[in-house]
Write a protein that holds these residues in place. Structure first.
Motif, PDB file in Angstrom:
ATOM      1  N   ASN A 122       0.763  -1.190   0.050  1.00 33.58           N
ATOM      2  CA  ASN A 122      -0.096   0.030  -0.140  1.00 33.58           C
ATOM      3  C   ASN A 122       0.996   1.213   0.088  1.00 33.58           C
ATOM      4  O   ASN A 122       1.426   1.518   0.987  1.00 33.58           O
ATOM      5  CB  ASN A 122      -1.070   0.164   1.271  1.00 33.58           C
ATOM      6  N   VAL A 123       0.967   1.984  -1.124  1.00 32.40           N
ATOM      7  CA  VAL A 123       1.719   3.325  -1.225  1.00 32.40           C
ATOM      8  C   VAL A 123       0.912   4.408  -0.933  1.00 32.40           C
ATOM      9  O   VAL A 123      -0.213   4.695  -1.503  1.00 32.40           O
ATOM     10  CB  VAL A 123       2.267   3.255  -2.541  1.00 32.40           C
ATOM     11  N   LEU A 124       1.208   5.163   0.117  1.00 29.59           N
ATOM     12  CA  LEU A 124       0.448   6.375   0.418  1.00 29.59           C
ATOM     13  C   LEU A 124       1.137   7.555   0.062  1.00 29.59           C
ATOM     14  O   LEU A 124       2.373   7.646   0.019  1.00 29.59           O
ATOM     15  CB  LEU A 124       0.305   6.159   2.198  1.00 29.59           C
ATOM     16  N   VAL A 125       0.552   8.629  -0.034  1.00 34.92           N
ATOM     17  CA  VAL A 125       1.039  10.096  -0.377  1.00 34.92           C
ATOM     18  C   VAL A 125       1.106  10.841   0.905  1.00 34.92           C
ATOM     19  O   VAL A 125      -0.035  11.193   1.726  1.00 34.92           O
ATOM     20  CB  VAL A 125       0.200  10.627  -1.377  1.00 34.92           C
ATOM     21  N   LYS A 126       2.269  11.350   1.135  1.00 33.44           N
ATOM     22  CA  LYS A 126       2.280  12.133   2.260  1.00 33.44           C
ATOM     23  C   LYS A 126       1.425  13.624   2.423  1.00 33.44           C
ATOM     24  O   LYS A 126       1.178  13.889   1.100  1.00 33.44           O
ATOM     25  CB  LYS A 126       3.598  12.524   2.599  1.00 33.44           C
TER      26      LYS A 126
END
Length: 353
Positions: A122-126
């Motif tokens: 799961n790649v999240l955006v800061k």
């Protein structure tokens, strides 16, 4: 005396990373003595839609690496170990993107052994581009709302406000904070509420912040502002009326001048020709002769009138007429619309002039 089969020893099955970071998807394994076939290590991406087929992203087979299968990861995907057959089939994904989110599966094959393991990434955006703002009038006694919002960032985002004044970070006692929307309500604001307020936006992979300066002042004199606005409006209307009046007056003056000029041109009579002047002269002399008495005819008959007066005679007559008019005031016949008539007069020596 038990036979050991091929098995995957790595246990982690889920990873959560921030965009731009690097992740290692583990896939360590051990082989058995019975596994004598060619070693294949294949990584595939399982789509969220079960109707679609899985896609191979990288492959190790026959001591060679094939990594041209998935264009979206070209240049960002590689085996962690330079020699995967040693028991480490893990892969690295560099410079993660939000589109890299998905389910990955490692498959290890060495006939007759086959083993696989799934890993969720799961790649999240800061949070990023966070902006702070103030809503409402910054006056004493008013309710003021401080707003905080991030333009980027994977939900769920949480917001937290704090005030930095003389070393303290506490919020006013009447403040109400909504951490989900990022709004901070300051009820019945006072002068003490002034200061620098800082907002921190955060999610599971990072934070971002912004600040705003609050300056609570006494209420503005609205009556003076309204009076000034009304006075300015009245002055503007008066100036507009004056300009309209000047334009109308100038227009009337130009119209009057044109009418007067037109009337003068209509009253002027056209100039007479020389022939008409001569005829008028002869006719006037004849009418004068008819009105003379017999006693005057004797001297009058001495002057010949058989010829039409020439231009020289006309000029001489004009001079004699001027002399005669100086003695007797003749009426101004030109103004009465009549044709001027020359009246002969008798001099002392009996000649007609």
């Amino acid at each position: 005396g038990l036979t050991r089969s091929l098995s995957i020893t790595s246990a982690e099955s889920a990873f959560e990373k921030a965009q731009g970071e690097r992740v290692t998807l583990p896939c360590t394994f051990v082989l058995s003595e019975e596994d004598v076939g060619t070693l294949d290590i294949e990584w595939v991406l399982i789509p969220a839609d079960i109707q679609k087929k899985e896609e191979t992203i990288i492959l190790y087979s026959g001591d060679r690496i094939y990594n041209h299968y998935y264009p979206a990861l070209t240049g960002r995907l590689q085996f962690t170990s330079s020699d995967p057959k040693s028991g480490d089939g893990s892969v690295d994904i560099l410079n993660l993107k939000s589109t890299d989110t998905g389910t990955y599966q490692c498959k290890v094959k060495k006939a007759p052994g086959v083993e696989s393991q799934k890993i969720q990434l799961n790649v999240l955006v800061k949070p990023a581009s966070t902006k702070c703002s103030i809503e409402g009038s910054q006056e004493i006694g008013k309710d003021i709302i401080l707003k905080c919002a991030s333009q980027e960032g994977t939900p769920l985002l949480y917001y937290d406000w704090r005030r930095v004044v003389t070393g303290t970070q506490g919020l006013p006692a009447t403040s109400v904070l909504n951490k989900n929307t990022g709004e901070l309500l300051l009820k019945n604001a006072s002068k003490d509420y002034s200061g620098t307020y800082n907002c921190v936006a955060s999610n599971r992979v990072g934070t971002d912040e912004c600040s705003v300066e609050l300056n609570v002042t006494p209420p503005i004199n609205t009556a003076g502002v309204i009076a000034g606005a009304i006075l300015g409006t009245l002055l503007g209307l008066a100036l507009l009326a004056f300009l309209v009046f000047c334009c109308c007056k100038k227009h009337r003056e130009k119209k009057y001048e044109k009418e007067v000029h037109h009337e003068i041109r209509e009253d002027v009579l056209p100039p007479k020709s020389r022939s008409s002047t001569a005829r008028s002269y002869i006719g006037s002399n004849r009418s004068s002769l008819g009105s003379m008495s017999p006693s005057n005819m004797e001297g009058y008959s001495k002057t010949p009138y058989s010829q039409v007066p020439s231009e020289d005679f006309e000029r001489a007559s004009g001079q004699n007429q001027t002399i005669a008019s100086s003695k007797v005031a003749a009426p101004n016949l030109s103004r009465m619309g009549a044709v001027p008539v020359m009246i002969p007069a008798q001099s002392k020596d009996g000649s007609i002039v």
